[in-house]
Design a protein around this motif. Sequence first.
Motif, PDB file in Angstrom:
ATOM      1  N   LYS A   1       0.769  -1.059  -0.148  1.00  0.00           N
ATOM      2  CA  LYS A   1      -0.059  -0.061   0.011  1.00  0.00           C
ATOM      3  C   LYS A   1       0.840   1.422   0.105  1.00  0.00           C
ATOM      4  N   PRO A   2       1.169   1.900  -1.092  1.00  0.00           N
ATOM      5  CA  PRO A   2       1.928   3.156  -1.384  1.00  0.00           C
ATOM      6  C   PRO A   2       1.759   3.906  -0.206  1.00  0.00           C
ATOM      7  N   GLN A   3       0.460   4.557   0.065  1.00  0.00           N
ATOM      8  CA  GLN A   3       0.128   5.594   1.264  1.00  0.00           C
ATOM      9  C   GLN A   3      -0.905   5.167   1.843  1.00  0.00           C
ATOM     10  N   ASN A   4      -0.950   5.207   3.248  1.00  0.00           N
ATOM     11  CA  ASN A   4      -1.945   4.686   3.905  1.00  0.00           C
ATOM     12  C   ASN A   4      -2.329   5.866   4.723  1.00  0.00           C
ATOM     13  N   MET A   5      -3.334   6.072   5.293  1.00  0.00           N
ATOM     14  CA  MET A   5      -4.115   6.915   6.487  1.00  0.00           C
ATOM     15  C   MET A   5      -4.774   6.386   7.298  1.00  0.00           C
TER      16      MET A   5
ATOM     17  N   GLN B   1      -1.907  -3.947   6.324  1.00  0.00           N
ATOM     18  CA  GLN B   1      -0.758  -4.478   5.662  1.00  0.00           C
ATOM     19  C   GLN B   1      -0.105  -5.711   6.411  1.00  0.00           C
ATOM     20  N   ALA B   2      -0.163  -5.578   7.720  1.00  0.00           N
ATOM     21  CA  ALA B   2       0.468  -6.753   8.518  1.00  0.00           C
ATOM     22  C   ALA B   2      -0.530  -7.902   8.281  1.00  0.00           C
ATOM     23  N   VAL B   3      -1.869  -7.773   8.271  1.00  0.00           N
ATOM     24  CA  VAL B   3      -2.985  -8.947   8.194  1.00  0.00           C
ATOM     25  C   VAL B   3      -2.659  -9.233   6.652  1.00  0.00           C
ATOM     26  N   GLN B   4      -2.355  -8.511   5.754  1.00  0.00           N
ATOM     27  CA  GLN B   4      -2.236  -8.926   4.180  1.00  0.00           C
ATOM     28  C   GLN B   4      -0.822  -9.875   4.181  1.00  0.00           C
TER      29      GLN B   4
ATOM     30  N   LYS C   1       6.646  -6.153   6.675  1.00  0.00           N
ATOM     31  CA  LYS C   1       7.902  -5.530   6.671  1.00  0.00           C
ATOM     32  C   LYS C   1       7.637  -3.845   6.206  1.00  0.00           C
ATOM     33  N   VAL C   2       8.517  -2.910   6.535  1.00  0.00           N
ATOM     34  CA  VAL C   2       8.086  -1.588   6.228  1.00  0.00           C
ATOM     35  C   VAL C   2       8.030  -1.221   4.649  1.00  0.00           C
ATOM     36  N   ASP C   3       8.422  -1.856   3.915  1.00  0.00           N
ATOM     37  CA  ASP C   3       8.237  -1.763   2.503  1.00  0.00           C
ATOM     38  C   ASP C   3       6.796  -2.105   2.142  1.00  0.00           C
ATOM     39  N   PHE C   4       6.124  -3.126   2.959  1.00  0.00           N
ATOM     40  CA  PHE C   4       4.540  -3.062   2.442  1.00  0.00           C
ATOM     41  C   PHE C   4       3.840  -1.821   2.555  1.00  0.00           C
ATOM     42  N   ASN C   5       4.256  -0.780   3.386  1.00  0.00           N
ATOM     43  CA  ASN C   5       3.434   0.429   3.524  1.00  0.00           C
ATOM     44  C   ASN C   5       4.449   1.445   3.972  1.00  0.00           C
TER      45      ASN C   5
ATOM     46  N   VAL D   1       3.696  12.256   9.505  1.00  0.00           N
ATOM     47  CA  VAL D   1       4.046  11.590   8.224  1.00  0.00           C
ATOM     48  C   VAL D   1       5.192  10.507   8.596  1.00  0.00           C
ATOM     49  N   ILE D   2       4.873   9.234   8.323  1.00  0.00           N
ATOM     50  CA  ILE D   2       5.839   8.062   8.728  1.00  0.00           C
ATOM     51  C   ILE D   2       6.211   7.594   7.446  1.00  0.00           C
ATOM     52  N   VAL D   3       7.511   7.466   7.178  1.00  0.00           N
ATOM     53  CA  VAL D   3       8.144   7.042   5.851  1.00  0.00           C
ATOM     54  C   VAL D   3       9.299   5.855   6.222  1.00  0.00           C
ATOM     55  N   HIS D   4       9.034   4.842   5.437  1.00  0.00           N
ATOM     56  CA  HIS D   4       9.695   3.464   5.789  1.00  0.00           C
ATOM     57  C   HIS D   4       9.680   3.380   7.289  1.00  0.00           C
TER      58      HIS D   4
END
Length: 490
Positions: free
Chosen positions: A39-43, A60-63, A72-76, A90-93
């Motif tokens: 998921k590129p960007q999640n709110m 994304q953890a469930v997915q 992993k952080v790359d999933f979102n 704003v949380i990045v990686h």
Amino acid sequence: MTARVLMVQGCTSDAGKSALVTALCRWAHRRDISVAPFKPQNMALNSAVTADGGEIGRAQAVQAQACGIEAKVDFNPVLLKPNSDIGAQVIVHGRAVADMDARDYHDYKRRAFDAVMASHRRLVETYDAVIVEGAGSPAEINLRDRDIANMGYAEAVDCPVILVADIDRGGVFAHLVGTLALLSPSERGRIAGFVINRFRGDLALLQPGLEWLERETGKPVLGVLPYLHGLYLEAEDALPRDRRVKPDALLRVAVPALPRISNHTDFDALRAHPQVDLHLVGPGETPPACDLIVLPGSKSTRADLAWLREQGWDAAIARHLRYGGKLIGICGGLQMLGRAIHDPHGVEGEAGSSDGLGWLDLETRFELQKQLHRVRGHLSFGGAHVHGYEIHCGVSYGPALARPFAQLDGGRSDGALSADGQIIGTYLHGVFDDPQALRALLQWAGLHAAECVDVRALREASIERLADAVQEHLDTAALEQLLGMVTCVP
């Protein structure tokens, strides 16, 4: 060889994107495809701590669980955690970089998109397939400029898109046709088909509408998913739609639905427990009589504490304790139970201090560095195993911590247990998820013959049901083609 990428976008928020991505991930995993969610960007205010020590959306953890892999952080790569009506952390990686209002974040999107593409490249080089979840709707024309969450990403990586719509809310054909109409020609061209979600009724009565939709748009309907009752999947953000009233429940639990409630997935195990009636109490509602009150986590702890007082919860808690009720505070809830909360750096809003509710002899100071930990240990009373995760900037200190709630592996302790045994404070999200800890906590709260409920097993069963629905109700041959899969069975 790089992975095939397939994206799921929705006509509206809560159309079923998260669930469909979860279902497709498990369906592909069953077929021995190396697959990852993205998921590129999640709110969202429901977040998870990953295996590599970062923070991502819980969906994304469930997915990742559906894919049979660790989160992993790359999933979102970009997570926005709202802390006001116009601003968010704003949380990045996996790491917080700044608090921004909507205008500042719009300017920041170019840098955010670099992070998105860096994660995308790592995933497509590692896995055979990547199933991507969009955010909200791609038809928000005011957000099209610098979009990184929907078609902006899809156009950049040149991937096909499935468009999902929720028929249970009504207007499904208008949603689908209207969304297509608001897309650019190139965006419209990459829509590979439609999925209609949450259908209940006679499919034959829907068939004329499906045929009209295909004629009108030139796009195939890939399938109609039924309304699957009783799914236990962690919500991406929204509070549960319906309260599951259990008139025969033996334990009544009340949770204030704070304006900035975070990680309300902490209560999924309580919602699922057949002997527990959980009531999320909204604004303007009178706190009900109950056996247990749980103060949840918050993204704006001092502001939500002020809201609690405005809603009369301070008096309700005092009355509840006077009559022998039990009280738990989780993360921000723990901080509210102390004598004071100090935010000298303005981490969660305006700098300053607030008086706490005063039920635990401790104070909390917010620091700039966020604590992100997965933890295991055992409860200080009864010794039941417990596991969970910590996401907090607050550091608590004071005499109450000398009576910890839990002893953690590695020598640390967590939280506090009041001298009279009525009040628990803990930093552990997911504290009810371990079956042993759940039973021990329910017994402490007064449910002495508590049944055993394993929320992870319930989630796993729900993921399997979703994958079964894909297999039964969607055009799997079309899905195989979109993902470049070889059909093993003619």
